[in-house]
Design a protein around this motif. Structure first.
Motif, PDB file in Angstrom:
ATOM      1  N   GLU A 155       0.741  -1.118   0.061  1.00 54.65           N
ATOM      2  CA  GLU A 155       0.137  -0.131   0.004  1.00 54.65           C
ATOM      3  C   GLU A 155       0.831   1.347   0.146  1.00 54.65           C
ATOM      4  OE1 GLU A 155      -3.364  -0.122  -0.291  1.00 54.65           O
ATOM      5  OE2 GLU A 155      -3.545  -2.281  -0.275  1.00 54.65           O
ATOM      6  N   VAL A 156       0.371   2.271  -0.625  1.00 54.46           N
ATOM      7  CA  VAL A 156       1.344   3.459  -0.829  1.00 54.46           C
ATOM      8  C   VAL A 156       0.367   4.835  -0.628  1.00 54.46           C
ATOM      9  CG1 VAL A 156       3.038   2.456  -2.267  1.00 54.46           C
ATOM     10  CG2 VAL A 156       1.084   3.688  -3.286  1.00 54.46           C
ATOM     11  N   GLU A 157       0.832   5.715  -0.152  1.00 56.87           N
ATOM     12  CA  GLU A 157       0.029   7.007   0.146  1.00 56.87           C
ATOM     13  C   GLU A 157       0.712   8.036  -0.937  1.00 56.87           C
ATOM     14  OE1 GLU A 157      -0.607  10.226   3.715  1.00 56.87           O
ATOM     15  OE2 GLU A 157       0.797   8.674   4.025  1.00 56.87           O
ATOM     16  N   ARG A 158      -0.118   8.489  -1.993  1.00 63.78           N
ATOM     17  CA  ARG A 158       0.462   9.619  -3.111  1.00 63.78           C
ATOM     18  C   ARG A 158       0.460  10.844  -2.677  1.00 63.78           C
ATOM     19  NH1 ARG A 158      -0.205   6.523  -8.251  1.00 63.78           N
ATOM     20  NH2 ARG A 158      -0.665   4.552  -7.714  1.00 63.78           N
ATOM     21  N   PHE A 159       1.507  11.486  -2.960  1.00 62.51           N
ATOM     22  CA  PHE A 159       1.527  12.915  -2.682  1.00 62.51           C
ATOM     23  C   PHE A 159       2.034  13.672  -3.871  1.00 62.51           C
ATOM     24  CE2 PHE A 159       2.627  11.007   1.397  1.00 62.51           C
ATOM     25  CZ  PHE A 159       1.915  11.878   2.370  1.00 62.51           C
ATOM     26  N   ASP A 160       1.275  14.902  -4.223  1.00 62.49           N
ATOM     27  CA  ASP A 160       1.610  15.639  -5.283  1.00 62.49           C
ATOM     28  C   ASP A 160       1.760  17.030  -4.574  1.00 62.49           C
ATOM     29  OD1 ASP A 160      -1.001  16.733  -4.507  1.00 62.49           O
ATOM     30  OD2 ASP A 160      -1.933  16.046  -6.529  1.00 62.49           O
ATOM     31  N   PRO A 161       2.021  18.035  -5.014  1.00 63.83           N
ATOM     32  CA  PRO A 161       2.050  19.396  -4.199  1.00 63.83           C
ATOM     33  C   PRO A 161       0.881  19.675  -3.352  1.00 63.83           C
ATOM     34  CG  PRO A 161       2.824  19.625  -6.379  1.00 63.83           C
ATOM     35  CD  PRO A 161       2.463  18.294  -6.381  1.00 63.83           C
ATOM     36  N   ASP A 162      -0.163  19.449  -3.875  1.00 63.77           N
ATOM     37  CA  ASP A 162      -1.457  19.868  -2.936  1.00 63.77           C
ATOM     38  C   ASP A 162      -1.673  18.756  -1.843  1.00 63.77           C
ATOM     39  OD1 ASP A 162      -2.261  21.902  -4.708  1.00 63.77           O
ATOM     40  OD2 ASP A 162      -3.422  20.425  -5.799  1.00 63.77           O
ATOM     41  N   GLU A 163      -1.218  17.711  -1.915  1.00 65.56           N
ATOM     42  CA  GLU A 163      -1.175  16.873  -0.865  1.00 65.56           C
ATOM     43  C   GLU A 163      -0.246  17.190   0.244  1.00 65.56           C
ATOM     44  OE1 GLU A 163      -3.114  14.267  -0.136  1.00 65.56           O
ATOM     45  OE2 GLU A 163      -4.553  14.573  -1.822  1.00 65.56           O
TER      46      GLU A 163
END
Length: 885
Positions: A155-163
Motif C-alpha cells: 500500500e502507498v500514500e500518494r503525494f502531489d504538491p497539493d497533498e
C-alpha cells in the motif's frame, strides 16, 4: 501517452524485507524481500500500465556527500546478510521482467531518480516515484507524484504538491528545509538537536526556510534560541545533505527506460528457481522447459499398441523386453491420485494401457508384470506410482531406476524436475507439459483416449531416453553408490511405511479437541476481561486496535492492514501487559485445535482407521525427507497440549507397543567428525552435555558455574553454526544486540578452532571444485561460489559450510532406515517401522519382540555410519506415541 515509474530499489527492498515474514526456498536462499518487491511490481504494472520504468540502486557506501560530511549514514547498522544476499536476486528478477535498473558510483538512488524527474518535468511526462523515503517528497511537481510505502510495500500514500501542502503546510521544496532542521537519524544527519517534526514545521510555517530561521534567531526565545544559535552550521549542512542532486550525468537513459513487457518463459524460470508457485499460477506462466508457447509434442518414432489387440504370448513377449514404464497417477497426494493409465516402450512399439483396460481382464498380464519382482522397472516417480497402484490392489515390485530420484541427486536445488524440463535439459525432443494436455487446477480434464494414449507413450519414451544419460551422470559424479545403495532402496522402504500407515484413536483426538475448546473459551474470557471489551481475537486489525489504541501498548511495526500483531511483535510486548501472554497461549491452542486436531481427524482413512503420510525424497536440497498429506513432522511438542496430540497415535494391533528412537544431537556429532575439532570430539566421546561444555569453554567457567542463560546462548550458537547463522539471526534468537551476537560467535570460533578451520577449508574446496559433498558423496553444486557479487558469493559460502553437516545427518538416518528394514526382514520380525520424524524413527512392536527391539533399534541407528565420535540414539516405548517420548 507516456507514463514513467521510477522506483527506489534499496528503499523498497528494505521495506519488503522487514514487512514480509521470513521466506526461504528449498536451496536455503532467503526470498522474503524478493517476494515483497515482486508483488509490489506486479501491482504497479497492473494498475499503472507504464510505458517507461526504472529501478535505481545505491552503487556503494561512499557518495559525494561523504566528502563534506564523513559521518553521513554512519549510524546505520550493517545490512543483515539475510537481506544483502537478496539484492542480486532482485536484480536478476528485474531482468526477467524486462525492467531497466541503474546505479552509478558516487551517487545514491535518490539522485538518479531526482535527475530523471527533472527530465520528466521538462518534457511534461506523467511520472510516479515509488519509495519509502520521505526525502522524495521534495521531487513532487505538477507532473511528478510521490508514492510512499506506508503498509509494508503493498500500500502507498500518494503525494502531489497539493497533498504535501495539505499534510505539512509546506511546498515540496520546503521538505529539504524540514529535514535540515529536524535531521534524520537513519542517515546520521544531525539537524538541530531537540528539534522534532512538530517544532520544525512551526518554524517553517513562520519563516519559510532554514536560512530565514537562522536569520531570525534573535526572535526566538529560551532554549530554542540557544539550540539554533549553537547548531547553525549543522542546520545548513543537514539541508545540503538532504537535497537530492538532480544533475547526475545520465546519457540516453530515457531510451533505456522503455518498458515493453516481460518474456513469460524467462520470468517463469526465475519464479521457478525462487519457488514462487503462487505467482506462476497468478500470471499463468508456462511450465519449465515448455517455452513461451508451452512446448511442442515430438514426432513419434514408435507405434502405439494396446493390450487387447495382442495375443497373450505377444503381450508377455513385449513386457519381457520392456525398456521403461511410465505410470500416470494424477494429483499431488498419491493416496488419492487418479490413475489414468501406463505405457511401456519396447523397441519400436509402446504398449499403452489406459485405466479401464488395466483393471479389466485384458490387463491381467500387465498387472502380473507390475507385481513381478524379477521384472526390472525403470520409470518416473515410481514411489508415487507404487502408492497409487496399491490403493487399487495392484503391486509394484522390481523397481530399479527412477528418473525423478536420479534428477534430484544430480541437481537437488532444482525444484521442478518434470519430464518436460529434463528433456529440455538434456537437449532431447520436448514432451508436452501436463497442463497443455490436462489443463490446470479447476480446469483439469482427462482428454480423449487418443490424446491421452499419445501423451503417456511420449512420456514413457522420454523415460527410456533419459535413463542411460542419468546413469552416466550419476557414475561420473560419484553418486551411483548413493543412488543404488541408499536412495532407491529407501524409496521402497518409504512406500511400505506409507501403505502401512499409523493408527489414530479418533476418540482420543476428539476428547483432546473438547479440552482445547474449553481452554480456548477460558482464555478468550480472560482476554476480554483484560481488554475491557469483546472483539475478534483472530482479526489482526481488531486486535491491533485493542492493544495499541485502547490499551496504549507501543506499536512495533505496521502491515498493509494496520498494526502488526505477529508472534515476534507480541513476544516483545509480553513484559508490557498480562493480556499478551494470554493471547499467545490462545493462538497456540486455536492452532492446535484447527490444524492438528480437526486436521488429523479429516485425514483418518475410513477403511484403515489410520493416517497415511507421504514422504517426499526429492524436495529438500539437504537430503532431508519431507512429510505431506498429512505432515506428521510438524506436530508441535513444545506445549504440553501439543505433545498430548501424540497420545492419539497408537499401535494397530492389540497389546502392541509404540517404540520411538531418536538421534541425540546428530548434526553436532557430524560437525565434530567433519571438522576434527578436539574439544567437540572430547565432549561427545565423554558423553558430556554439549551445550554446557560449549558454555564452559566459551565463557571460561566450570560446569557448576554455567547458568541457564549461558547454556541457552551456547545452545543457540551451537545449532546456529550448523545452519550458518549470522550475528543478525543470533541477536534475534537471543534478544541481544548484533554487536554482542557477533562477539559471541567470534568467541566460539576462538575456542573451537577446528570448526573455524573446517569452514575456511570447505569454502576453499567449494571454490576449487564448484560443489560440496556429504560423507556419503551426496553432491550439491554451488555455481555462485565464484561470483564477483559479494552477496551471492557469501550465500554460497554459507551453504558450502552447512550442507556437508546437514546432508550427512540426513544420509545417516536414511541409512539407518534401510538397514533397519533389512534387519526386520532377515529376522522375520513382526515389528513395523511406521514413521520418520526428523531424527526420530517410530515403530509398532508386539510384546514378545519388545526387549529385542529396545536393543536392536539403537544398535542399528548407532552403527549406521562410522564416525570419530559415537552416534547416540535414545529409545522409549509406551502404549502410544506420547508415552514413547
Amino acid at each position: 501517452m507516456d507514463k514513467w515509474i521510477l522506483i527506489d530499489g534499496n528503499s523498497i527492498a528494505n521495506r519488503a524485507f522487514y514487512a514480509m515474514p521470513p521466506l526461504t526456498n528449498s536451496a536455503g536462499l532467503h526470498t522474503n524481500a524478493v517476494y515483497g518487491f515482486t508483488t509490489m511490481l506486479l501491482k504497479l504494472l497492473e494498475e499503472e500500465k507504464p510505458t517507461h520504468m526504472l529501478v535505481a540502486f545505491d552503487a556503494g557506501k561512499v557518495t559525494f556527500r561523504h566528502e563534506g560530511y564523513g559521518d553521513y549514514k554512519g549510524g546505520r547498522a550493517k545490512t543483515p546478510p539475510e537481506l544483502s544476499e537478496q539484492f542480486p536476486v532482485i536484480k536478476e528478477m528485474l531482468k526477467s521482467f524486462g525492467i531497466a535498473q541503474f546505479e552509478l558510483p558516487g551517487y545514491e538512488a535518490d539522485d538518479i531518480i531526482g535527475t530523471l524527474t527533472r527530465m520528466a518535468d521538462e518534457q511534461e511526462v506523467e511520472t510516479i516515484v515509488v519509495s519509502g523515503d520521505k526525502d522524495m517528497l521534495q521531487l513532487a511537481s505538477n507532473h511528478v507524484t510521490i508514492a510512499l510505502t506506508r503498509k509494508g510495500v503493498s500500500e502507498v500514500e500518494r503525494f502531489d504538491p497539493d497533498e504535501i501542502r495539505g499534510k505539512y503546510g509546506l511546498t515540496p521544496q520546503q521538505i529539504i528545509d524540514l529535514k535540515g532542521l529536524m535531521g534524520d537519524a537513519s542517515d546520521n544527519i544531525p539537524g538541530i538537536p531537540g528539534v522534532g517534526e512538530k517544532t520544525a514545521l512551526k518554524l517553517l510555517h513562520e519563516y519559510g526556510t532554514v536560512e530565514e530561521v537562522l536569520a531570525h534567531t534573535a526572535d526566538l526565545k529560551g532554549k530554542m534560541k540557544e539550540k539554533v544559535e549553537a547548531h547553525q552550521e549543522d542546520a545548513r549542512m543537514s539541508k545540503k545533505l538532504a537535497t537530492i542532486f538532480r544533475e547526475v550525468p545520465l546519457e540516453n537513459k530515457e531510451e533505456q527506460l522503455v518498458y515493453s513487457g516481460y518474456d513469460k518463459a524467462m520470468l517463469a524460470e526465475t519464479f521457478r528457481k525462487l519457488e514462487f508457485k503462487s505467482l506462476i499460477e497468478r500470471l499463468d506462466l508456462p511450465e519449465a522447459g515448455a517455452g513461451a508457447e508451452g512446448g511442442v509434442a515430438p514426432e513419434a518414432s514408435y507405434d502405439i499398441v494396446f493390450a487387447g489387440d495382442l495375443t497373450a504370448a505377444a503381450l508377455n513377449d513385449l513386457l519381457s523386453r520392456a525398456e521403461s514404464v511410465y505410470i500416470e497417477a494424477y494429483g499431488e497426494n498419491p493416496h488419492q491420485a487418479q490413475l489414468l493409465g501406463l505405457a511401456v516402450p519396447s523397441g519400436d512399439r509402446v504398449l499403452v494401457v489406459p485405466y479401464d483396460e488395466l483393471m479389466d481382464r485384458a490387463g491381467e498380464p500387465v498387472r502380473n508384470w507390475l507385481a513381478d519382482s524379477n521384472a526390472p522397472k525403470r520409470g518416473y516417480d515410481l514411489h508415487k506410482a507404487d502408492l497409487a497402484l496399491a490403493w487399487l490392489g495392484i503391486e509394484l515390485c522390481g523397481t530399479t531406476f527412477d528418473v525423478l530420484l536420479a534428477a534430484y541427486l544430480l541437481d537437488p536445488t532444482e525444484s521442478n524436475q518434470t519430464l518436460s524440463f529434463l528433456m529440455h535439459r538434456y537437449n532431447l525432443p520436448l514432451v508436452q507439459p501436463d497442463e497443455a494436455v490436462y489443463g490446470k487446477g479447476a480446469k483439469f480434464k482427462v482428454p480423449d483416449n487418443a490424446t491421452l494414449c499419445s501423451h503417456l507413450a511420449a512420456k514413457a519414451d522420454a523415460v527410456r531416453k533419459l535413463v542411460p544419460l542419468q546413469q552416466r551422470d550419476l557414475e561420473s559424479g560419484g553418486m551411483d553408490k548413493l543412488y543404488y545403495e541408499l536412495e532407491q532402496p529407501l524409496a521402497i522402504v518409504l512406500a511400505g511405511m506409507e501403505k502401512q500407515g499409523i493408527k489414530v484413536n479418533k476418540g482420543t483426538l476428539e476428547e483432546l479437541g473438547a479440552e482445547l475448546e474449553l481452554g480456548i473459551s477460558r482464555y478468550k474470557s480472560d482476554i476480554y476481561t483484560h481488554a475491557g471489551m469483546e472483539f475478534n481475537i483472530g482479526s489482526p486489525k481488531q486486535l491491533g486496535e485493542v492493544l495499541f489504541e485502547k490499551l496504549g501498548l507501543p506499536a512495533m511495526k505496521k502491515t498493509k492492514t494496520g498494526y502488526s500483531t505477529d508472534a515476534d511483535v507480541l513476544e516483545k510486548l509480553e513484559p508490557y501487559h498480562e493480556i499478551i501472554k494470554l493471547i499467545l497461549h490462545y493462538r497456540q491452542l486455536t492452532k492446535l485445535q484447527s490444524t492438528y486436531v480437526e486436521g488429523l481427524l479429516k485425514e483418518i482413512n475410513r477403511d484403515t482407521g489410520k493416517v497415511h503420510t507421504y514422504y517426499r525424497q526429492t524436495i529438500a536440497a539437504t537430503g532431508r525427507l519431507s512429510s505431506q498429506f498429512p505432515n506428521l513432522q510438524n506436530i508441535p511438542i513444545r506445549l504440553e497440549e501439543g505433545r498430548r496430540i501424540r497420545k492419539a497415535f497408537v499401535p494397530s494391533e492389540p497389546d502392541w507397543m509404540i517404540l520411538a528412537a531418536d538421534y541425540s544431537q546428530i548434526e553436532l556429532r557430524v560437525l565434530a567428525h567433519i571438522s576434527g575439532d578436539e574439544k567437540l570430539k572430547e565432549a561427545f566421546i565423554q558423553d558430556m552435555d554439549i551445550h554446557t561444555k560449549t558454555a564452559m569453554d566459551v565463557f571460561g567457567v566450570k560446569a557448576e558455574e554455567v547458568d541457564g542463560n549461558m547454556r541457552r546462548s551456547a545452545k543457540a550458537v551451537n545449532f546456529g553454526i550448523v545452519y550458518g547463522i549470522s550475528d543478525f539471526g543470533l541477536s534475534n534468537n537471543l534478544n541481544i544486540t548484533r554487536k554482542d551476537a557477533a562477539k559471541f560467535i567470534e568467541q566460539y570460533f576462538e575456542v573451537f578452532r577446528g570448526v573455524r578451520g573446517y569452514m575456511d577449508n570447505i569454502v576453499m574446496q567449494a571454490r576449487r571444485d564448484g560443489y560440496v559433498t556429504t560423507l556419503l558423496e551426496r553432491r550439491r553444486y554451488l555455481p555462485e561460489i565464484k561470483a564477483s557479487n559479494f552477496n551471492l558469493r557469501s550465500f554460497a559460502e554459507r551453504t558450502a559450510m552447512n550442507t556437508p553437516i546437514q546432508g550427512t545427518a540426513a544420509d545417516i538416518i536414511k541409512l539407518a532406515m534401510v538397514k533397519m528394514n533389512e534387519q526386520l526382514q532377515e529376522r522375520k520380525l513382526r515389528s513395523r517401522m511406521l514413521l520418520q520424524v526428523h531424527d526420530e524413527l517410530v515403530f509398532e512392536v508386539p510384546q514378545d519382540e519388545l526387549e529385542l527391539m529396545k536393543k536392536l533399534v539403537p544398535e542399528v541407528m548407532e552403527s549406521a555410519l562410522k564416525l570419530d565420535v559415537p552416534l547416540k540414539a535414545d529409545v522409549n516405548y509406551g502404549v502410544n506415541w506420547y508415552e514413547a517420548k
